[in-house]
Design an enzyme around this catalytic site. Structure first.
Site, PDB file in Angstrom:
ATOM      1  N   ARG A 262      30.020  43.494  37.965  1.00 41.48           N
ATOM      2  CA  ARG A 262      30.901  44.143  38.838  1.00 41.48           C
ATOM      3  C   ARG A 262      30.869  45.615  38.669  1.00 41.48           C
ATOM      4  O   ARG A 262      30.741  46.116  37.610  1.00 41.48           O
ATOM      5  CB  ARG A 262      32.152  43.632  38.250  1.00 41.48           C
ATOM      6  CG  ARG A 262      32.344  42.047  38.270  1.00 41.48           C
ATOM      7  CD  ARG A 262      33.418  41.374  37.869  1.00 41.48           C
ATOM      8  NE  ARG A 262      33.799  39.976  37.802  1.00 41.48           N
ATOM      9  CZ  ARG A 262      34.545  39.260  37.112  1.00 41.48           C
ATOM     10  NH1 ARG A 262      35.560  39.955  36.753  1.00 41.48           N
ATOM     11  NH2 ARG A 262      34.528  38.080  37.076  1.00 41.48           N
ATOM     12  N   ARG A 277      35.413  47.063  29.048  1.00 38.90           N
ATOM     13  CA  ARG A 277      35.184  46.905  30.493  1.00 38.90           C
ATOM     14  C   ARG A 277      33.848  47.328  30.582  1.00 38.90           C
ATOM     15  O   ARG A 277      33.523  48.599  30.660  1.00 38.90           O
ATOM     16  CB  ARG A 277      36.563  47.636  31.384  1.00 38.90           C
ATOM     17  CG  ARG A 277      36.318  47.078  32.921  1.00 38.90           C
ATOM     18  CD  ARG A 277      37.399  47.849  33.699  1.00 38.90           C
ATOM     19  NE  ARG A 277      38.886  47.552  32.927  1.00 38.90           N
ATOM     20  CZ  ARG A 277      39.432  46.227  33.572  1.00 38.90           C
ATOM     21  NH1 ARG A 277      38.809  45.649  34.290  1.00 38.90           N
ATOM     22  NH2 ARG A 277      40.776  46.113  32.926  1.00 38.90           N
ATOM     23  N   GLU A 349      42.837  39.950  28.230  1.00 37.13           N
ATOM     24  CA  GLU A 349      42.558  38.583  28.840  1.00 37.13           C
ATOM     25  C   GLU A 349      41.130  38.408  28.443  1.00 37.13           C
ATOM     26  O   GLU A 349      40.132  39.194  28.740  1.00 37.13           O
ATOM     27  CB  GLU A 349      42.502  38.451  30.394  1.00 37.13           C
ATOM     28  CG  GLU A 349      42.081  37.431  31.250  1.00 37.13           C
ATOM     29  CD  GLU A 349      40.970  37.888  32.156  1.00 37.13           C
ATOM     30  OE1 GLU A 349      39.923  37.408  32.166  1.00 37.13           O
ATOM     31  OE2 GLU A 349      40.957  38.993  32.860  1.00 37.13           O
ATOM     32  N   SER A 352      40.713  33.769  32.553  1.00 38.57           N
ATOM     33  CA  SER A 352      41.601  33.606  33.520  1.00 38.57           C
ATOM     34  C   SER A 352      41.285  32.332  34.297  1.00 38.57           C
ATOM     35  O   SER A 352      40.322  32.017  34.635  1.00 38.57           O
ATOM     36  CB  SER A 352      41.184  34.890  34.591  1.00 38.57           C
ATOM     37  OG  SER A 352      42.308  34.739  35.382  1.00 38.57           O
ATOM     38  N   ARG A 390      34.984  40.812  25.420  1.00 37.88           N
ATOM     39  CA  ARG A 390      36.166  41.021  24.649  1.00 37.88           C
ATOM     40  C   ARG A 390      36.467  40.106  23.440  1.00 37.88           C
ATOM     41  O   ARG A 390      37.077  40.467  22.699  1.00 37.88           O
ATOM     42  CB  ARG A 390      37.325  40.834  25.517  1.00 37.88           C
ATOM     43  CG  ARG A 390      37.492  42.048  26.568  1.00 37.88           C
ATOM     44  CD  ARG A 390      38.705  41.808  27.617  1.00 37.88           C
ATOM     45  NE  ARG A 390      38.510  43.123  28.436  1.00 37.88           N
ATOM     46  CZ  ARG A 390      39.232  42.917  29.761  1.00 37.88           C
ATOM     47  NH1 ARG A 390      40.258  42.042  29.894  1.00 37.88           N
ATOM     48  NH2 ARG A 390      39.104  43.868  30.780  1.00 37.88           N
TER      49      ARG A 390
END
Length: 426
Positions: A262, A277, A349, A352, A390
């Protein structure tokens, strides 16, 4: 994709709901295009009917030996008009479909209406935030002692946001993936290993395109135009693209490990450093094709699976019901599982989980047939089980000790040769 018939029947209520996800949504231009397209279709059908009647008359006159030149001219005129309207209708339909493709899924009634993510609702909290009797470190500081990943060399090779795991860091990442895959297989998920490059229509089918095209990495050459997976959800959804399943096959529970790619444009910041991230990260994805009447039960199964993994890793977490404005584009309902990150002093998070109802199935033409009935669209569900970057941060930060060592949860030890702790190298 939303059902156009549903939009026609209840535009005001649906627009109101959609605006809770995207305040810019306007249905009037879409419905105006739809009305004009239907009018053109009626004109074409009438013209074709008239042309067919004239063609029949030509046959009758020929059999009687009568002149047909004037009727032939009329048939030609009808043909020209039909051709012109068909062209206009084709352009109009393309514009209508594009506008429809930009509409998000309608949020479920139980989702709280708000555009502000701070309004997300905590519906469960497991474990207490980790408290330390010593000055604790964040994952970047711990990495200075343990040498588990290398951000500098990753930046040298690919640019900022492309970390490299090394040594015990690579082994820990692989241990996490093995634990997650083994867990889901035991829970009845079928494992897949999909391609990492997919066609544009598969990105469209899952709801990634056209809305989030600027977030994707694309590969263009003379022979193909392919996209790197932003999530295995895209490939798993595409497995049954343009297929009709039987009711007996449902539910299908799939799982895949893939790297995810991404751009994460505009996401950089002091709270997004290190592994928080990145442009590439590893994730095990759960996916299901489900009967509409049983998608809510499958949604809860996904949540329980993600949470069970965090409990095996001995990590405190929260279950958050997302408000409408924080849900993903194709989701009708989303729950995020957030893990405690002491070094960031917040929960973030790591999973999800979304029920997308028939939104992706409609875009991807995925249906099922019950005996004696017409095909219906399936419901699709997806969820991270889990995203590892994470989770890696959470493991390092929550399980650090005063002597600089990092304890390894029992569930991971068998994947690391029985090792119980990482000892600092520096």
């Amino acid at each position: 994709m939303l059902d156009l018939k549903q939009l026609r029947e209840n535009p005001l209520e649906i627009e109101k709901k959609l605006k809770t996800k995207d305040s810019e949504v306007k249905l009037k231009p879409i419905l105006e295009l739809d009305e004009k397209a239907r009018q053109l279709k009626t004109q074409v059908e009438n013209l074709k009917g008239s042309r067919n009647a004239l063609s029949k008359e030509i046959g009758d006159r020929k059999r009687k030996g009568e002149d047909t030149n004037e009727i032939f001219k009329q048939v030609g005129d009808f043909g020209d008009k039909i051709k012109d309207i068909d062209k206009e209708l084709s352009e109009l339909t393309a514009a209508l479909n594009h506008k429809l493709s930009l509409l998000p899924n309608i949020p479920a009634s139980e989702a709280k209406e708000s555009l502000d993510p701070s309004d997300n609702v905590c519906i469960k909290e497991h474990g207490k935030k980790t408290h330390f009797s010593f000055p604790y470190k964040n994952h970047l500081e711990l990495n200075e002692q343990h040498d588990l990943f290398d951000l500098e060399r990753g930046a040298k090779i690919s640019g900022t946001g492309w970390p490299i795991y090394k040594g015990m860091g690579a082994r820990l990442e692989w241990a996490l993936l093995n634990l997650m895959v083994d867990f889901h297989v035991k829970k009845g998920f079928q494992q897949w290993m999909p391609p990492l490059l997919v066609r544009e229509e598969m990105m469209y089918g899952s709801g990634q395109y056209p809305k989030f095209k600027d977030q994707a990495y694309e590969l263009e050459d003379k022979q193909s135009h392919l996209c790197l997976l932003p999530t295995a959800e895209v490939a798993l959804n595409a497995l049954h693209y343009d297929e009709i399943l039987t009711e007996e096959e449902l539910p299908l529970k799939y799982m895949a490990y893939t790297p995810c790619f991404r751009r994460e444009a505009g996401a950089a910041g002091k709270n997004e450093r290190g592994l928080i991230r990145t442009h590439q990260f590893n994730k095990v994805e759960m996916f299901s094709f489900c009967h509409p009447d049983r998608s809510e039960a499958m949604f809860n199964t996904f949540i329980e699976s993600a949470e069970a993994l965090l409990e095996m890793l001995e990590l405190p977490y929260k279950r958050m019901l997302l408000v409408t404005g924080d849900m993903s584009f194709p989701a009708a309902k989303t729950v995020d599982i957030e893990v405690n990150l002491p070094g960031q002093d917040r929960y973030m998070e790591v999973s999800s989980i979304s029920n997308c109802t028939d939104f992706q199935a409609r875009r991807s033409k995925i249906r099922f047939r019950s005996k004696g009935e017409k095909p219906r669209f399936v419901h699709t569900l997806n969820g991270s089980g889990l995203a590892t970057s994470r989770v890696m941060v959470a493991l390092l930060e929550n399980h650090q000790n005063a002597d600089g060592s990092i304890s390894i949860p029992k569930a991971l030890q068998k994947y690391l040769g029985g090792m119980e702790k990482f000892l600092p190298k520096r």
